[in-house]
Motif scaffolding. Structure first.
Motif, mmCIF file in Angstrom:
data_model
loop_
_atom_site.group_PDB
_atom_site.id
_atom_site.type_symbol
_atom_site.label_atom_id
_atom_site.label_comp_id
_atom_site.label_asym_id
_atom_site.label_seq_id
_atom_site.Cartn_x
_atom_site.Cartn_y
_atom_site.Cartn_z
ATOM 1 N N ARG A 9 -0.751 1.218 -14.004
ATOM 2 C CA ARG A 9 -0.526 0.538 -12.729
ATOM 3 C C ARG A 9 0.562 1.242 -11.918
ATOM 4 O O ARG A 9 0.441 1.410 -10.702
ATOM 5 N N GLU A 48 1.382 4.441 -12.050
ATOM 6 C CA GLU A 48 0.823 5.699 -11.553
ATOM 7 C C GLU A 48 -0.126 5.457 -10.382
ATOM 8 O O GLU A 48 -0.134 6.216 -9.398
ATOM 9 N N GLU A 49 -0.916 4.386 -10.468
ATOM 10 C CA GLU A 49 -1.849 4.050 -9.389
ATOM 11 C C GLU A 49 -1.102 3.776 -8.081
ATOM 12 O O GLU A 49 -1.463 4.295 -7.019
ATOM 13 N N LYS A 58 -0.680 5.845 -4.391
ATOM 14 C CA LYS A 58 -1.009 5.248 -3.096
ATOM 15 C C LYS A 58 0.095 5.469 -2.067
ATOM 16 O O LYS A 58 -0.185 5.605 -0.876
ATOM 17 N N SER A 97 3.882 10.204 -6.443
ATOM 18 C CA SER A 97 3.606 10.534 -7.848
ATOM 19 C C SER A 97 4.620 11.515 -8.407
ATOM 20 O O SER A 97 5.002 11.440 -9.585
#
Length: 365
Positions: free
Chosen positions: A122, A124-125, A129, A133
Motif C-alpha cells: 500500500r 509503494e502504491e 501515485k 517512490s
C-alpha cells in the motif's frame, strides 16, 4: 441507523450543526453533503466557522446540536458518538505533522494495520501515485515542503478513508509550487474516489479545486453551488466582493426602475425610494475610445456611457488597473484593462458597463 443507500447517496452528510464558544455562535445551523469522488470547498474569511465545522466532523470537537452521517449511517449526534479513530475519515492540515524520526515509508504506513507485506504494498502504491517512490526510505527533513505535503497526503489516504477533511493544506507552500501540488493532490483524491471537504479562505483555490462551493459567513452557509454559479449569480454584495474587487453605483428605485449615469436598471420588487446598489467588477467596465464627439448615447448592450477622468493607472502584470473620478458625482470607479494601458492623470475617457454582468441589490444598512 442507515437512512440512505444507493449510487446517489452522499458519502458525508451534516445536518443543522451548531457550535457555541462562550457567547459566540461559531457554527450556526450548517448543513451540507458530499458524494464519493466529489470535492466540496467550505470557503469564507478567517473566523467564519469553517475549521470548527471540520473539527466536529472529525470528532475533535462535539457539536451542541445537529447530526453527522457517513454513507447514510449516523456517526454523531448529541447522544450517540462514534470515536474519531473509527469514523474512516482522513485529515490533512496546514502543518503536515510528519514524524521526523521515521522514514517516509514508516510515516505513510503509520495508520495501517495488517501484514507487513500488505502495508509495504500500500505504501509503494501511494508513493507511486504522488511521484515519490524514490523517497520511500528517506526522512522528511531531506524533502521540500511540496514533497512533504505529498507524503502527508499519502499517509492520510493509506487507510482508505471514505472522507478526506483538508484544512488549508496548501497555505504553507510557495506560490510557485502551489498550483501544481493542488492539481496533483486533486487527481489522486479523485482516483481514490474519496469524498473531500476542503476548507480555504482563498477564492482562487476553491474555484480551481471544487466541484461545489459552500460560501460561509458568520457561522452560516450563505450560498452553495457549482463554482460557476457562485461566481456569476452571487447572493449579495459581500458574495461578489469575496471573489473580486467591485465597484458600487448607488441610486434609488422608482417605479421598478433605477436611474444611474449608465442608464436605467430594472428593480422589480423594490419599493419606490428604496436605496439600491448596482455592483460591477472592474473587468466588466469598458473604455469607449470611439465615443468622442458622440456624447453619452445609449447602446443596446452597454447602456449609456458616462465620462470620467483618470486618477491613476498601474501595470499589474497581466493587466492594467485604471482608477477614474467620474464627472457626474466625483465617485471613483476602478477598471482593469488587458495588457499595458497607462493613460496620464486627468485624461478624460468614456466608460460603459456590461449590463449583463451587473448585479443589483438592496443597499446594505
Amino acid at each position: 441507523m442507515n437512512l440512505q443507500t444507493g449510487i446517489d447517496a452522499p458519502r458525508l452528510e451534516i445536518r443543522n450543526l451548531r457550535k457555541r464558544f462562550g457567547n459566540r455562535q461559531v457554527v450556526d445551523d450548517v448543513s451540507l453533503s458530499v458524494k464519493p469522488g466529489q470535492v466540496t470547498c467550505l470557503l469564507g474569511p478567517s473566523g467564519c466557522g469553517k475549521s470548527t465545522t471540520l473539527r466536529m466532523i472529525a470528532g475533535v470537537d462535539m457539536q451542541d446540536s445537529g447530526e453527522i452521517y457517513v454513507d447514510g449511517n449516523l456517526i454523531c449526534d448529541t447522544l450517540f458518538r462514534i470515536p474519531p479513530e473509527r469514523r474512516q475519515i482522513g485529515l490533512m492540515f496546514q502543518d503536515f505533522a510528519l514524524f521526523p524520526h521515521m522514514s517516509v515509508a514508516d510515516n505513510v504506513a503509520f495508520g495501517l494495520r495488517g501484514a507487513t507485506a500488505d502495508k509495504r504494498a500500500r505504501v509503494e502504491e501511494l508513493l507511486a501515485k504522488v511521484n515519490l517512490s524514490w523517497a520511500i526510505d528517506k526522512y522528511p527533513h531531506v524533502l521540500s515542503g511540496g514533497e512533504q505535503q505529498r507524503v502527508a497526503l499519502a499517509r492520510a489516504l493509506a487507510p482508505r478513508p471514505r472522507i478526506m477533511l483538508m484544512d488549508e493544506p496548501f497555505s504553507g507552500l510557495d506560490n510557485r509550487l502551489r498550483d501544481g501540488i493542488r492539481d496533483e493532490t486533486l487527481a489522486v483524491l479523485k482516483e481514490e474516489d474519496t469524498a473531500v471537504l476542503l476548507v480555504t479562505h482563498e477564492p482562487e483555490e476553491a474555484m480551481r479545486m471544487a466541484d461545489e462551493i459552500a460560501l460561509m459567513r458568520d457561522g452560516k452557509i450563505v450560498q452553495q453551488g457549482a463554482p460557476y454559479n457562485i461566481y456569476n449569480a452571487p447572493v449579495d454584495k459581500q458574495a461578489v466582493a469575496f471573489f473580486s474587487d467591485i465597484n458600487v453605483i448607488r441610486s434609488r428605485s422608482n417605479g421598478a426602475l433605477t436611474d444611474t449615469p449608465f442608464g436605467q436598471f430594472l428593480t422589480p420588487g423594490f419599493q419606490d425610494g428604496e436605496a439600491v446598489e448596482v455592483v460591477i467588477r472592474p473587468q466588466h467596465i469598458k473604455l469607449d475610445f470611439d465615443r468622442e464627439g458622440r456624447g453619452p448615447l445609449p447602446t443596446p448592450t452597454d447602456g449609456v456611457a458616462a465620462r470620467g477622468k483618470v486618477k491613476r493607472a498601474r501595470f499589474m502584470g497581466n493587466e492594467s488597473l485604471v482608477e477614474f473620478v467620474m464627472e457626474h458625482d466625483d465617485s471613483e470607479l476602478h477598471v482593469t484593462v488587458p495588457n499595458v494601458f497607462l493613460p496620464k492623470p486627468d485624461t478624460p475617457l468614456w466608460l460603459t458597463i456590461r449590463r449583463d454582468r451587473c448585479f443589483v441589490f438592496r443597499a446594505e444598512v
